[in-house]
Design a protein around this motif. Structure first.
Motif, PDB file in Angstrom:
ATOM      1  N   SER A 188       0.828  -1.211   0.000  1.00  0.00           N
ATOM      2  CA  SER A 188       0.000   0.000   0.000  1.00  0.00           C
ATOM      3  C   SER A 188       0.860   1.257   0.000  1.00  0.00           C
ATOM      4  O   SER A 188       0.576   2.227  -0.716  1.00  0.00           O
ATOM      5  N   LEU A 189       1.936   1.249   0.786  1.00  0.00           N
ATOM      6  CA  LEU A 189       2.831   2.409   0.831  1.00  0.00           C
ATOM      7  C   LEU A 189       3.498   2.652  -0.524  1.00  0.00           C
ATOM      8  O   LEU A 189       3.652   3.796  -0.957  1.00  0.00           O
ATOM      9  N   LEU A 190       3.882   1.573  -1.187  1.00  0.00           N
ATOM     10  CA  LEU A 190       4.524   1.720  -2.484  1.00  0.00           C
ATOM     11  C   LEU A 190       3.548   2.321  -3.505  1.00  0.00           C
ATOM     12  O   LEU A 190       3.912   3.198  -4.302  1.00  0.00           O
ATOM     13  N   MET A 191       2.291   1.858  -3.482  1.00  0.00           N
ATOM     14  CA  MET A 191       1.292   2.425  -4.388  1.00  0.00           C
ATOM     15  C   MET A 191       1.085   3.907  -4.102  1.00  0.00           C
ATOM     16  O   MET A 191       0.976   4.732  -5.019  1.00  0.00           O
ATOM     17  N   ASP A 192       1.047   4.261  -2.817  1.00  0.00           N
ATOM     18  CA  ASP A 192       0.907   5.682  -2.457  1.00  0.00           C
ATOM     19  C   ASP A 192       2.106   6.487  -2.958  1.00  0.00           C
ATOM     20  O   ASP A 192       1.960   7.613  -3.430  1.00  0.00           O
ATOM     21  N   ALA A 193       3.282   5.895  -2.860  1.00  0.00           N
ATOM     22  CA  ALA A 193       4.493   6.595  -3.303  1.00  0.00           C
ATOM     23  C   ALA A 193       4.425   6.877  -4.796  1.00  0.00           C
ATOM     24  O   ALA A 193       4.750   7.982  -5.260  1.00  0.00           O
ATOM     25  N   LEU A 194       4.005   5.897  -5.560  1.00  0.00           N
ATOM     26  CA  LEU A 194       3.945   6.068  -7.008  1.00  0.00           C
ATOM     27  C   LEU A 194       2.871   7.082  -7.412  1.00  0.00           C
ATOM     28  O   LEU A 194       3.011   7.775  -8.429  1.00  0.00           O
ATOM     29  N   ARG A 195       1.830   7.188  -6.604  1.00  0.00           N
ATOM     30  CA  ARG A 195       0.800   8.187  -6.890  1.00  0.00           C
ATOM     31  C   ARG A 195       1.295   9.613  -6.621  1.00  0.00           C
ATOM     32  O   ARG A 195       0.794  10.569  -7.203  1.00  0.00           O
ATOM     33  N   GLN A 196       2.275   9.745  -5.721  1.00  0.00           N
ATOM     34  CA  GLN A 196       2.793  11.074  -5.410  1.00  0.00           C
ATOM     35  C   GLN A 196       3.578  11.646  -6.576  1.00  0.00           C
ATOM     36  O   GLN A 196       3.548  12.845  -6.828  1.00  0.00           O
ATOM     37  N   ASP A 197       4.298  10.766  -7.278  1.00  0.00           N
ATOM     38  CA  ASP A 197       5.166  11.252  -8.350  1.00  0.00           C
ATOM     39  C   ASP A 197       5.367  10.109  -9.344  1.00  0.00           C
ATOM     40  O   ASP A 197       6.008   9.101  -9.024  1.00  0.00           O
ATOM     41  N   GLY A 198       4.813  10.263 -10.531  1.00  0.00           N
ATOM     42  CA  GLY A 198       4.911   9.201 -11.529  1.00  0.00           C
ATOM     43  C   GLY A 198       6.336   8.870 -11.909  1.00  0.00           C
ATOM     44  O   GLY A 198       6.648   7.758 -12.317  1.00  0.00           O
ATOM     45  N   ASP A 199       7.248   9.846 -11.788  1.00  0.00           N
ATOM     46  CA  ASP A 199       8.647   9.599 -12.134  1.00  0.00           C
ATOM     47  C   ASP A 199       9.331   8.676 -11.145  1.00  0.00           C
ATOM     48  O   ASP A 199      10.456   8.220 -11.381  1.00  0.00           O
ATOM     49  N   LEU A 200       8.657   8.398 -10.032  1.00  0.00           N
ATOM     50  CA  LEU A 200       9.270   7.576  -8.989  1.00  0.00           C
ATOM     51  C   LEU A 200       9.452   6.121  -9.446  1.00  0.00           C
ATOM     52  O   LEU A 200      10.177   5.356  -8.813  1.00  0.00           O
ATOM     53  N   ASN A 201       8.774   5.743 -10.530  1.00  0.00           N
ATOM     54  CA  ASN A 201       8.944   4.373 -11.044  1.00  0.00           C
ATOM     55  C   ASN A 201      10.406   4.040 -11.290  1.00  0.00           C
ATOM     56  O   ASN A 201      10.814   2.888 -11.221  1.00  0.00           O
ATOM     57  N   ASP A 202      11.184   5.049 -11.618  1.00  0.00           N
ATOM     58  CA  ASP A 202      12.596   4.829 -11.934  1.00  0.00           C
ATOM     59  C   ASP A 202      13.504   5.042 -10.736  1.00  0.00           C
ATOM     60  O   ASP A 202      14.732   4.994 -10.878  1.00  0.00           O
ATOM     61  N   SER A 203      12.944   5.272  -9.554  1.00  0.00           N
ATOM     62  CA  SER A 203      13.787   5.545  -8.388  1.00  0.00           C
ATOM     63  C   SER A 203      14.345   4.255  -7.806  1.00  0.00           C
ATOM     64  O   SER A 203      13.753   3.177  -7.938  1.00  0.00           O
ATOM     65  N   VAL A 204      15.493   4.382  -7.174  1.00  0.00           N
ATOM     66  CA  VAL A 204      16.109   3.226  -6.514  1.00  0.00           C
ATOM     67  C   VAL A 204      15.175   2.668  -5.453  1.00  0.00           C
ATOM     68  O   VAL A 204      14.988   1.450  -5.342  1.00  0.00           O
ATOM     69  N   GLU A 205      14.572   3.560  -4.640  1.00  0.00           N
ATOM     70  CA  GLU A 205      13.729   3.109  -3.531  1.00  0.00           C
ATOM     71  C   GLU A 205      12.514   2.305  -4.011  1.00  0.00           C
ATOM     72  O   GLU A 205      12.189   1.247  -3.453  1.00  0.00           O
ATOM     73  N   ALA A 206      11.849   2.805  -5.047  1.00  0.00           N
ATOM     74  CA  ALA A 206      10.669   2.100  -5.550  1.00  0.00           C
ATOM     75  C   ALA A 206      11.045   0.720  -6.099  1.00  0.00           C
ATOM     76  O   ALA A 206      10.319  -0.262  -5.912  1.00  0.00           O
ATOM     77  N   LYS A 207      12.180   0.633  -6.774  1.00  0.00           N
ATOM     78  CA  LYS A 207      12.599  -0.648  -7.337  1.00  0.00           C
ATOM     79  C   LYS A 207      12.970  -1.652  -6.244  1.00  0.00           C
ATOM     80  O   LYS A 207      12.688  -2.846  -6.370  1.00  0.00           O
ATOM     81  N   ILE A 208      13.594  -1.162  -5.185  1.00  0.00           N
ATOM     82  CA  ILE A 208      13.934  -2.073  -4.078  1.00  0.00           C
ATOM     83  C   ILE A 208      12.653  -2.622  -3.453  1.00  0.00           C
ATOM     84  O   ILE A 208      12.518  -3.830  -3.232  1.00  0.00           O
ATOM     85  N   ALA A 209      11.717  -1.720  -3.148  1.00  0.00           N
ATOM     86  CA  ALA A 209      10.472  -2.152  -2.513  1.00  0.00           C
ATOM     87  C   ALA A 209       9.730  -3.145  -3.401  1.00  0.00           C
ATOM     88  O   ALA A 209       9.251  -4.193  -2.933  1.00  0.00           O
ATOM     89  N   ALA A 210       9.632  -2.832  -4.693  1.00  0.00           N
ATOM     90  CA  ALA A 210       8.922  -3.728  -5.610  1.00  0.00           C
ATOM     91  C   ALA A 210       9.626  -5.077  -5.712  1.00  0.00           C
ATOM     92  O   ALA A 210       8.979  -6.137  -5.774  1.00  0.00           O
ATOM     93  N   SER A 211      10.951  -5.066  -5.716  1.00  0.00           N
ATOM     94  CA  SER A 211      11.698  -6.327  -5.832  1.00  0.00           C
ATOM     95  C   SER A 211      11.480  -7.209  -4.611  1.00  0.00           C
ATOM     96  O   SER A 211      11.312  -8.425  -4.735  1.00  0.00           O
ATOM     97  N   TYR A 212      11.490  -6.608  -3.429  1.00  0.00           N
ATOM     98  CA  TYR A 212      11.232  -7.386  -2.217  1.00  0.00           C
ATOM     99  C   TYR A 212       9.843  -8.016  -2.254  1.00  0.00           C
ATOM    100  O   TYR A 212       9.650  -9.182  -1.882  1.00  0.00           O
TER     101      TYR A 212
END
Length: 940
Positions: free
Chosen positions: A450-474
């Motif tokens: 849920s937090l990751l989805m909220d993060a991506l809604r804040q900024d669409g460019d976050l898809n390419d961020s290190v943090e988003a990729k780590i969370a999604a990979s886990y």
């Protein structure tokens, strides 16, 4: 029904067995003792009369116990009168007494005039004057004696502290005089409450909070789908209070109950729970309520809050007022403010206005300005608008919380920091970092998603961020086992990293990639990881650099890496994340012994509310592997079971298969081959379609061991070579270090001597004997197995078995002794053979390695020795201490628990059990119970 029939029916219901009572509604959860107490009380009431006060904290279930008693009494033919104290601004004369007597008006006609006259006021028919209390008391007793002539009588009064004074005086007079009357008096009173009712001479039963087990049972029966950490939080806050257990979850939202949304610092209350405390709080002056609010929002018990609440002006002591209200007190020993119940704190916060809360938080932020974390939280609670200063303070607080083992606190702080972020990109980044901690440390997969989805809604460019990729990979890796998808995300994340400049996210990405590569188990996956380590150069943290060698490719671990690892182990601190990283580096190079204390602490922290659950799972798996390798198989099984329980609770499927590997290995070593097969079938069915090569290798490793134990050398060879062909030690495949003995032995037994020699040569060429004493023992022993010259082989076996610390790996040590003993027997060296085989047998018996013990016995028989060293079963009695230890072990206790019970060392306990097994003729702990039961007295 006639009077005679009614009494007869009642008498049958009160028979010696009490069957009538036991057929009534079952006891509420955890109140079996109260059910038994009420049964005895009702029997006494029907016989000679009895009185009882049920006391307890608000919500303890006093009314429920009274309802149960009334229901049981009515079903048994006892006349029941009910009344209840009612809070009122004015003292209504005879208010509760009137409730009791109105149903008995028909009996008044048979009373004398003086008694009828005295009862007019309690019955509401008086002229407004208050009659003499003794006259009323006597009249009430006379009326009740008239009623109980038909059947025993039970008076049930709830909330005695709320009785009006006249009713309290008269009912107290009655309750003290029920003996010999066949009248029962049962009342409830809130613990510590002021009251007109005098219960000083009456028996009181304190209704204690539910036990931990009963509380869990009640909560599960009402809310079976609660998230694990939510359940733990509610159990801690309710502290065994039944009302809180059934109401607190109702006040949460559905996402909060499931664990996908954060829980507030103080749990919200239902109106029913709030009403328990609101009336008391409303009577307190402002200064006392201010103290209570400051203490509630502080939540630590810090006594400095007292000075802030008292203020500069003299006046009544707010602490004294709070203590008189039974809400808060000062623990003199620890000098801490303590609420009488956690729900008092929640009630105070719930009843405060928004402005009162903000003002109190502002005062606390000022008071605790010397404590950055507390100041940050209170500043955030007092703030209204986005503020990057507060956001930064909270982010730093989150990092410190994580280092201190408060994983859930770290998630909460980072999430709160995102809310104060002025820039949408920063807001999203912080939410993604909260998601990383949630899924990677605290075990909150749903919330992390849920937090990751909220993060991506804040900024669409976050898809390419290190943090988003780590969370999604886990999220992909830990549940679905999508290692390829996880690998792609992380390769993209680390590919963008050009430096490590204090931001921990790139470092976390590298660790995540390392773990993903390990579970993927294919050497090609590792190239991006090693390229990133090389590209970053000296900036790579020491632990990560060591892990990159010893965990990623232990076969090629350099002496310098092992030396650096030893330093890291010696310097282990309390940071659970760092402990796991160092332990991973130690795992495949046989150095977990130095990490065991730190790993146990991580497990303890993981069981605490909000602790690092995922770190605890990793710790349990590594402790389980180390326990298995060092012959502590009971402890290994316990670690695996606990790890698997946590994995199933939190939906961490991948890590659960590591725990299953430990279970399969223990079963294989103990001879439960069917269980090994079943567990490894499940592992392979899950791992093969997902390309999770590490789980495949774990399964083949356990199967190779089981086949060796079963004497199926061809199958053992087939399973071992599923990991690596004979003569090859592929890079990034640590499992080859654990099937070396199985592979070489199976080659020898299936006449593949060339393959065995090739594998020994490969081990020597790789220099793996230098990695650890265990591997030195294995490599030297395997070299002895392939050496044709008898004298040279003898020297090599002797060298292998004399390696320093080789006893730590007692199972593999005993296996080499067995192989050596077999070779000695075949060469005609019978006496030397017996010595090796007997020692191996004793080790196998001590371990509970049944199949290998049986092989040793057969080899000894082939030498002409009809029995093992020592005495045959039953010919030498157990000593008193041996019998004591054997009985405890048979009851399921671990060596550690037995040692603590008897004030011995674990080693002493193990030594005693090693002597017990051959005396009783058993080879495992599981057989002890039957052996003790069947042993002749003289043998024990």
């Amino acid at each position: 029904m006639s009077k005679g029939c009614r009494v007869a029916a009642m008498g049958e219901g009160l028979g010696l067995g009490g069957s009538m009572y036991e057929e009534i509604a079952p006891s509420p959860v955890g109140r079996e003792a109260e059910l038994s107490l009420i049964q005895r009380f009702l029997r006494k009431t029907a016989d000679i009369g009895a009185a009882l006060i049920v006391s307890g904290e608000p919500g303890a279930g006093k009314t429920l116990v009274l309802d149960l008693a009334a229901e049981m009494a009515a079903a048994a033919g006892i006349t029941v009168l009910r009344g209840r104290g009612v809070r009122s601004e004015t003292d209504v004369a005879f208010g509760v007494l009137n409730q009791l007597l109105i149903p008995l008006t028909g009996y008044c006609a048979g009373l004398e005039d003086m008694h009828r006259s005295a009862l007019r006021a309690p019955l509401g028919a008086g002229d407004g004057s208050i009659p003499d209390r003794l006259q009323v008391s006597a009249a009430v007793i006379e009326l009740l004696h008239t009623v109980r002539a038909d059947a025993p009588l039970l008076i049930v009064i709830d909330d005695l502290p709320l009785l009006d004074q006249l009713s309290a005086d008269i009912l107290g007079f009655l309750a003290r005089r029920v003996s010999g009357s066949r009248i029962g008096f049962l009342g409830s009173s809130r613990r510590g409450a002021d009251s007109f009712f005098d219960d000083s001479c009456l028996p009181v039963h304190e209704l204690a909070p539910l036990t931990e087990v009963a509380a869990g049972e009640l909560l599960t029966s009402r809310f079976p789908a609660l998230g694990a950490h939510v359940r733990a939080r509610i159990l801690a806050e309710a502290r065994g209070n039944p009302l809180a257990l059934v109401d607190l979850p109702d006040a949460l939202s559905e996402p909060q109950r499931a664990g996908s949304a954060a829980l507030p610092a103080a749990l919200p209350l239902t109106p029913r729970l709030l009403s328990v405390f609101s009336a008391t709080l409303a009577t307190l002056p402002d200064t006392a309520r201010r103290l209570l609010l400051l203490a509630a929002l502080d939540g630590t018990g810090d006594a400095r809050v007292l000075e802030a609440a008292r203020g500069p002006e003299p006046g009544p002591d707010p602490l004294a007022m709070a203590e008189r209200a039974h809400l808060l007190h000062l623990d003199e020993l620890w000098h801490r403010l303590v609420f009488t119940h956690p729900l008092v704190r929640s009630s105070i916060i719930e009843l405060a206005s928004y402005e009162e809360l903000r003002a109190a938080h502002h005062d606390l932020a000022t008071l605790f300005s010397d404590d950055p974390d507390r100041c940050a939280w209170h500043s955030a609670a007092a703030g209204r608008e986005p503020d990057e200063r507060i956001a930064s303070q909270l982010e730093n607080a989150a990092l410190r919380s994580l280092q201190n083992g408060d994983a859930a606190g770290a998630v909460a702080a980072m999430t709160r920091a995102s809310g104060f972020s002025e820039d949408p990109t920063e807001r999203g980044r912080r939410l993604a970092r909260a998601a990383i901690t949630g899924v990677g440390v605290s075990g909150e997969r749903l919330r992390a998603s849920s937090l990751l989805m909220d993060a991506l809604r804040q900024d669409g460019d976050l898809n390419d961020s290190v943090e988003a990729k780590i969370a999604a990979s886990y999220l992909l890796m830990t549940n679905a086992g999508d290692l390829d998808g996880s690998h792609r995300l992380l390769v993209g994340a680390v590919g963008a990293v050009t430096r490590l400049d204090g931001d921990s996210s790139p470092e976390v990405a590298l660790y995540a990639l390392m773990v993903t590569c390990f579970f993927g188990g294919r050497p090609a996956l590792w190239q991006p990881f090693h390229e990133a380590i090389g590209r970053l150069g000296p900036a790579v943290p020491e632990t990560l650099r060591v892990c990159g060698e010893t965990f990623a490719d232990p076969v090629s671990a350099s002496e310098q890496a092992l030396s650096r690892l030893s330093v890291a182990i010696d310097n282990l601190a309390d940071d659970s994340v760092e402990v796991i990283r160092v332990a991973l580096a130690a795992l495949f190079v046989d150095r977990l012994a130095g990490c065991r204390g730190a790993l146990r602490k991580v497990v303890r922290d993981g069981h605490a509310d909000g602790g690092p659950v995922v770190s605890a799972i990793h710790s349990l798996n590594m402790l389980g592997i180390d326990n298995f390798q060092t012959g502590q198989w009971d402890e290994a099984a316990e670690c695996a079971a606990e790890s698997l329980r946590l994995c199933e609770e939190r939906d961490y499927v991948l890590l659960g298969y590591v725990a299953r590997f430990i279970q399969a290995s223990v079963a294989a070593a103990q001879g439960d081959f069917a269980r090994t097969r079943a567990v490894t079938d499940e592992m392979l069915a899950w791992a093969i379609p997902r390309h999770v090569r590490a789980i495949e290798c774990y399964a083949w490793q356990a199967r190779a061991l089981a086949a060796a134990g079963a004497g199926d050398s061809e199958e053992s060879y087939r399973c071992a070579t599923q990991i690596a062909p004979a003569g090859h030690l592929p890079s990034h495949t640590p499992h080859v270090l654990y099937v070396a003995l199985d592979l070489v032995e199976s080659c020898i037994r299936t006449y593949r001597r060339a393959e065995a020699a090739a594998h020994v040569a490969a081990m020597e060429a790789a220099g793996i004997a230098a990695i650890s004493p265990r591997l030195r023992m294995i490599v030297t022993g395997c070299k002895a197995m392939v050496t044709a010259d008898a004298r040279a082989a003898h020297d090599l076996f002797a060298e292998a078995l004399s390696v320093a610390e080789s006893d730590r790996w007692s199972f593999e040590h005993a296996r080499l002794q067995l192989i050596y003993g077999e070779r000695l027997r075949r060469s005609g060296a019978t006496r030397e053979s017996r010595a090796q085989l007997t020692d191996a047998l004793e080790r196998f018996e001590w371990l509970g390695a049944g199949p290998w013990a049986a092989r040793a016995v057969e080899e000894l028989r082939a030498t002409g020795q009809a029995r093992t060293r020592g005495v045959p079963h039953g010919s030498e009695p157990l000593t008193a201490r041996e019998e004591q230890i054997a009985a405890l072990a048979a009851g399921g206790m671990r060596n550690k628990d037995i040692a603590e019970r008897l004030f011995l060392s674990e080693r002493t306990v193990a030594t005693h059990l090693r002597h017990v097994f051959p005396k009783l003729g058993v080879t495992s702990r599981a057989a002890l119970r039957d052996a003790l039961a069947s042993a002749a007295p003289g043998a024990r």
